[in-house]
Design an enzyme around this catalytic site. Structure first.
Site, PDB file in Angstrom:
ATOM      1  N   GLY A  12       0.812  -1.219   0.000  1.00  0.00           N
ATOM      2  CA  GLY A  12       0.000   0.000   0.000  1.00  0.00           C
ATOM      3  C   GLY A  12       0.843   1.266   0.000  1.00  0.00           C
ATOM      4  O   GLY A  12       2.083   1.210   0.022  1.00  0.00           O
ATOM      5  N   LEU A  14       1.416   3.581   2.267  1.00  0.00           N
ATOM      6  CA  LEU A  14       2.285   3.733   3.434  1.00  0.00           C
ATOM      7  C   LEU A  14       3.186   2.504   3.610  1.00  0.00           C
ATOM      8  O   LEU A  14       4.378   2.619   3.879  1.00  0.00           O
ATOM      9  CB  LEU A  14       1.400   3.906   4.673  1.00  0.00           C
ATOM     10  CG  LEU A  14       2.055   4.461   5.896  1.00  0.00           C
ATOM     11  CD1 LEU A  14       2.317   5.954   5.744  1.00  0.00           C
ATOM     12  CD2 LEU A  14       1.149   4.243   7.110  1.00  0.00           C
ATOM     13  N   ARG A  37      -0.900  -9.927  -2.926  1.00  0.00           N
ATOM     14  CA  ARG A  37      -0.137 -10.330  -4.121  1.00  0.00           C
ATOM     15  C   ARG A  37       1.332  -9.949  -3.950  1.00  0.00           C
ATOM     16  O   ARG A  37       1.643  -8.965  -3.279  1.00  0.00           O
ATOM     17  CB  ARG A  37      -0.682  -9.607  -5.366  1.00  0.00           C
ATOM     18  CG  ARG A  37      -1.895 -10.300  -5.966  1.00  0.00           C
ATOM     19  CD  ARG A  37      -2.572  -9.438  -7.004  1.00  0.00           C
ATOM     20  NE  ARG A  37      -3.356  -8.363  -6.379  1.00  0.00           N
ATOM     21  CZ  ARG A  37      -4.583  -8.530  -5.880  1.00  0.00           C
ATOM     22  NH1 ARG A  37      -5.179  -9.691  -5.931  1.00  0.00           N
ATOM     23  NH2 ARG A  37      -5.216  -7.528  -5.305  1.00  0.00           N
ATOM     24  N   ASP A  50      -3.451 -13.202   3.013  1.00  0.00           N
ATOM     25  CA  ASP A  50      -4.781 -12.599   3.045  1.00  0.00           C
ATOM     26  C   ASP A  50      -5.111 -12.497   4.534  1.00  0.00           C
ATOM     27  O   ASP A  50      -5.315 -13.522   5.202  1.00  0.00           O
ATOM     28  CB  ASP A  50      -5.773 -13.512   2.307  1.00  0.00           C
ATOM     29  CG  ASP A  50      -7.204 -12.996   2.426  1.00  0.00           C
ATOM     30  OD1 ASP A  50      -7.451 -12.092   3.253  1.00  0.00           O
ATOM     31  OD2 ASP A  50      -8.070 -13.513   1.694  1.00  0.00           O
ATOM     32  N   TYR A 140     -15.454   3.154   6.926  1.00  0.00           N
ATOM     33  CA  TYR A 140     -14.020   3.127   7.250  1.00  0.00           C
ATOM     34  C   TYR A 140     -13.778   3.794   8.612  1.00  0.00           C
ATOM     35  O   TYR A 140     -13.087   3.238   9.482  1.00  0.00           O
ATOM     36  CB  TYR A 140     -13.266   3.866   6.140  1.00  0.00           C
ATOM     37  CG  TYR A 140     -11.822   4.202   6.401  1.00  0.00           C
ATOM     38  CD1 TYR A 140     -10.857   3.216   6.529  1.00  0.00           C
ATOM     39  CD2 TYR A 140     -11.417   5.538   6.479  1.00  0.00           C
ATOM     40  CE1 TYR A 140      -9.521   3.552   6.734  1.00  0.00           C
ATOM     41  CE2 TYR A 140     -10.089   5.884   6.673  1.00  0.00           C
ATOM     42  CZ  TYR A 140      -9.140   4.882   6.810  1.00  0.00           C
ATOM     43  OH  TYR A 140      -7.827   5.216   7.007  1.00  0.00           O
TER      44      TYR A 140
END
Ligand code: AKB
Length: 317
Positions: A12, A14, A37, A50, A140
């Site tokens: 990601g 960060l 991945r 995962d 979120y």
């Protein structure tokens, strides 16, 4: 005992930068990057995880004798609104798995990122205090506010040393954000450097708290390095860098690129931004573990443009 760090969500915005900083600190073989991945060209140890799969996290923790976990995987504010219940499931399941694996394996320290998205209309918008009332308006934000309380619960009930920061929008040249409301403030620099006009999905006066990647990474490492007794806030720390609106960032960019053009086409993300603070009071972080940001808007703009020009291989303006 040697420190071995597992970073979940290492591909990601960060995570990809934090992994490098942690490799520098602990050594390339003592950092296990993980994500859904494999990342092409990645240098170092990598495991596919995962994080909704408890057994898989457990397996990696056992295999590598992990002592610290940084759990960065989450679906962010804007993307999360597409499928609210699925977002809740993923954000919470991954956190519960990390907390449980950590408790069962006596993990020494856990990092859980929270966000300014925990705030809503119940908090003052200017210099929002750490202890402000939390009534988040996105799934979120709800998952982060809930996660903060679970982090504190695991600390109080089991003594698990979970530490957390409420990140503002993170601005960096090293990686691209995805699915957030503050993402515009990275995209705008790419367009400016490429000499293209920018269409902004927020209003010109939508002021939000932001932080330069370098500051965000340093804050994370300083928090994790702080002595346990110094960490008095076990939900999450407000973290301030700087605050600006799209008009202010555009103005700063035009000092370097006078022909830069911005137009405003606010969409649903403006409603998300309307609920968030304009600026953050991070006194607790400053007093409890010595937090000090370094980048203001001017320094951020200069660095972003310099580094992106190098990235796109452009000659100086
Ligand atoms: C988002 O915009 O969703 C994130 C955040 C502020 O947590 N960048």
């Amino acid at each position: 005992m040697e420190t071995v760090v597992l970073v979940i969500g290492a591909n990601g915005q960060l995570g990809s930068v934090l992994v490098k900083a942690l490799q520098d600190k602990f050594g390339i073989n003592n950092v296990i990057a993980s994500d859904l991945r494999y990342r092409d060209g990645f240098k170092g140890q990598f495991e596919i995880i995962d994080a909704t799969d408890f057994e898989r996290i457990q397996e990696v923790v056992e295999t590598h004798k992990v002592t610290q976990i940084y759990h960065l995987a989450a679906i962010l504010s804007a993307k999360g609104e597409e499928h609210p219940l699925q977002t809740w499931d993923i954000n919470m399941k991954t956190l519960f798995n990390v907390l449980e694996v950590s408790r069962l394996n006596n993990i020494e320290k856990v990092f859980f990122p929270s966000s300014i998205a925990v705030f809503g209309d119940g908090a003052v918008k200017y210099e929002t205090p750490n202890t402000a009332y939390l009534d988040p308006a996105t799934v979120y934000g709800i998952s982060k506010a809930t996660g903060e309380n679970w982090a504190q619960y695991y600390f109080l009930r089991y003594g698990l040393d979970v530490r957390s920061l409420r990140y503002p929008g993170v601005i960096g040249y090293q990686s691209l954000p995805g699915g957030g409301t503050t993402d515009y403030a990275v995209d705008i620099f790419h367009k400016a450097v490429l000499g293209e006009p920018f269409q902004c999905f927020l209003n010109e006066d939508a002021t939000l708290p932001m932080i330069m990647m370098e500051d965000a990474i340093r804050a994370t490492i300083e928090l994790m390095d702080a002595p346990k007794e110094a960490i008095k806030t076990r939900t999450s720390y407000n973290l301030a860098g700087t605050s600006f609106s799209p008009a202010e960032i555009a103005n700063e960019i035009t000092k370097i690129y006078p022909d830069f053009k911005i137009e405003y086409a606010p969409d649903f993300r403006q409603q998300i931004a309307d609920k968030w603070p304009n600026s953050i009071d991070d006194t607790a972080a400053r007093e409890e573990w010595g937090w000090q940001p370094e980048f203001n808007l001017e320094a951020m703009t200069k660095t972003m443009i310099k580094e992106l020009k190098a990235y796109y291989n452009l000659i100086p303006a």
